[in-house]
Design a protein around this motif. Structure first.
Motif, PDB file in Angstrom:
ATOM      1  N   GLY A 110       0.778  -1.235   0.000  1.00 29.33           N
ATOM      2  CA  GLY A 110       0.000   0.000   0.000  1.00 29.33           C
ATOM      3  C   GLY A 110       0.809   1.284   0.000  1.00 29.33           C
ATOM      4  N   TRP A 111       2.093   1.201  -0.357  1.00 31.29           N
ATOM      5  CA  TRP A 111       2.947   2.382  -0.391  1.00 31.29           C
ATOM      6  C   TRP A 111       3.285   2.746  -1.838  1.00 31.29           C
ATOM      7  CZ3 TRP A 111       4.094   4.859   4.169  1.00 31.29           C
ATOM      8  CH2 TRP A 111       3.829   4.139   5.339  1.00 31.29           C
ATOM      9  N   GLN A 112       3.411   4.052  -2.098  1.00 34.65           N
ATOM     10  CA  GLN A 112       3.719   4.526  -3.441  1.00 34.65           C
ATOM     11  C   GLN A 112       5.091   5.190  -3.447  1.00 34.65           C
ATOM     12  OE1 GLN A 112       1.889   4.099  -6.234  1.00 34.65           O
ATOM     13  NE2 GLN A 112       3.551   5.039  -7.390  1.00 34.65           N
ATOM     14  N   ALA A 129       2.283   7.039   1.886  1.00 34.88           N
ATOM     15  CA  ALA A 129       1.302   6.039   2.305  1.00 34.88           C
ATOM     16  C   ALA A 129       0.023   6.117   1.490  1.00 34.88           C
ATOM     17  CB  ALA A 129       0.976   6.225   3.782  1.00 34.88           C
ATOM     18  N   GLY A 130      -0.460   4.941   1.096  1.00 29.19           N
ATOM     19  CA  GLY A 130      -1.771   4.841   0.496  1.00 29.19           C
ATOM     20  C   GLY A 130      -2.816   4.692   1.589  1.00 29.19           C
ATOM     21  N   GLU A 131      -4.066   4.482   1.203  1.00 26.66           N
ATOM     22  CA  GLU A 131      -5.155   4.433   2.184  1.00 26.66           C
ATOM     23  C   GLU A 131      -5.021   3.279   3.159  1.00 26.66           C
ATOM     24  OE1 GLU A 131     -10.075   4.434   2.237  1.00 26.66           O
ATOM     25  OE2 GLU A 131      -8.961   4.360   0.338  1.00 26.66           O
ATOM     26  N   TYR A 132      -4.524   2.136   2.690  1.00 27.72           N
ATOM     27  CA  TYR A 132      -4.428   0.957   3.560  1.00 27.72           C
ATOM     28  C   TYR A 132      -2.977   0.495   3.708  1.00 27.72           C
ATOM     29  CZ  TYR A 132      -9.448   0.883   2.646  1.00 27.72           C
ATOM     30  OH  TYR A 132     -10.772   1.225   2.539  1.00 27.72           O
ATOM     31  N   ALA A 133      -2.062   1.432   3.814  1.00 28.54           N
ATOM     32  CA  ALA A 133      -0.645   1.086   3.901  1.00 28.54           C
ATOM     33  C   ALA A 133      -0.318   0.380   5.209  1.00 28.54           C
ATOM     34  CB  ALA A 133       0.205   2.345   3.773  1.00 28.54           C
TER      35      ALA A 133
END
Length: 209
Positions: A110-112, A129-133
């Motif tokens: 969940g990381w970019q 961080a993404g929404e559910y990282a």
């Protein structure tokens, strides 16, 4: 505007034409070629090393749409031999490609990836961080990376609206102007040397052997 041969070719020897040579304030000379095999410093990757007409290339930088080669002496306009240090090129390609693998692995949690530093001895990827990282450990990232390496995924280069994209196998493509190994089997051993979260970002440090 310099034609960037390294975008589509792994060759380290060739020929080019000197189109411009200007004295720099420090006494060195900025040489432009009609086309170049030299990767300039940028995109988290150090510059190639090598020779133009037998003269050592001390720096390679991007200035506007041109790739500029910094030499200790001037060159006259005309055809010249170009030679990139193949060992240094391969080293930089291995570190850069390893960074892409860490980017792929981080995306699985969940990381970019938003920033990368692929310098030998200083490998680092920074993720937003993404929404559910979820924060992975080194073993989890390594397991995914080693699986891709075992599959010996090969590099693919694509262009989209003039922008270069690089991917391995069927993994996602990243917009990237750097150099890369032709197969993940060429990277060698990749170690995750540190993982931390700072100011909401995931920072992964790495090394290759």
């Amino acid at each position: 505007m310099t034609e960037r041969l390294y975008y589509t070719s792994d060759e380290t020897e060739g020929h080019a034409r000197v189109t411009c040579c200007i004295a720099e304030p420090d006494g060195r000379h900025a040489v432009e070629l009609d086309k170049t095999l030299f990767h300039p410093q940028g995109g988290g990757q150090p510059a190639d090393k090598g020779w133009i007409a037998g003269v050592p290339v001390e720096e390679v930088v991007q200035r506007g749409e041109s790739v500029v080669h910094i030499l200790p002496q001037p060159l006259e306009s005309g055809e010249v031999d170009v030679l990139v240090n193949a060992a240094t090129r391969m080293l930089h390609s291995r570190w850069h490609s390893a960074g892409h693998l860490i980017g792929y692995a981080g995306e699985q949690y969940g990381w970019q990836p938003v920033k990368a530093h692929h310098w030998p001895g200083e490998g680092r990827i920074v993720f937003a961080a993404g929404e559910y990282a979820a924060v992975p450990d080194a073993a989890a990232l390594t397991e995914k990376i080693e699986r891709w390496q075992t599959d010996r995924l090969v590099r693919h280069i694509e262009f989209e609206e003039g922008r270069r994209k690089v991917r391995f196998g069927e993994l996602s493509a990243y917009m990237c102007g750097g150099t890369h190994v032709s197969s993940l089997s060429e990277i060698g051993s990749l170690d995750i040397t540190g993982i931390k979260v700072k100011k909401g970002q995931l920072i992964v440090n790495y090394a290759i052997k």
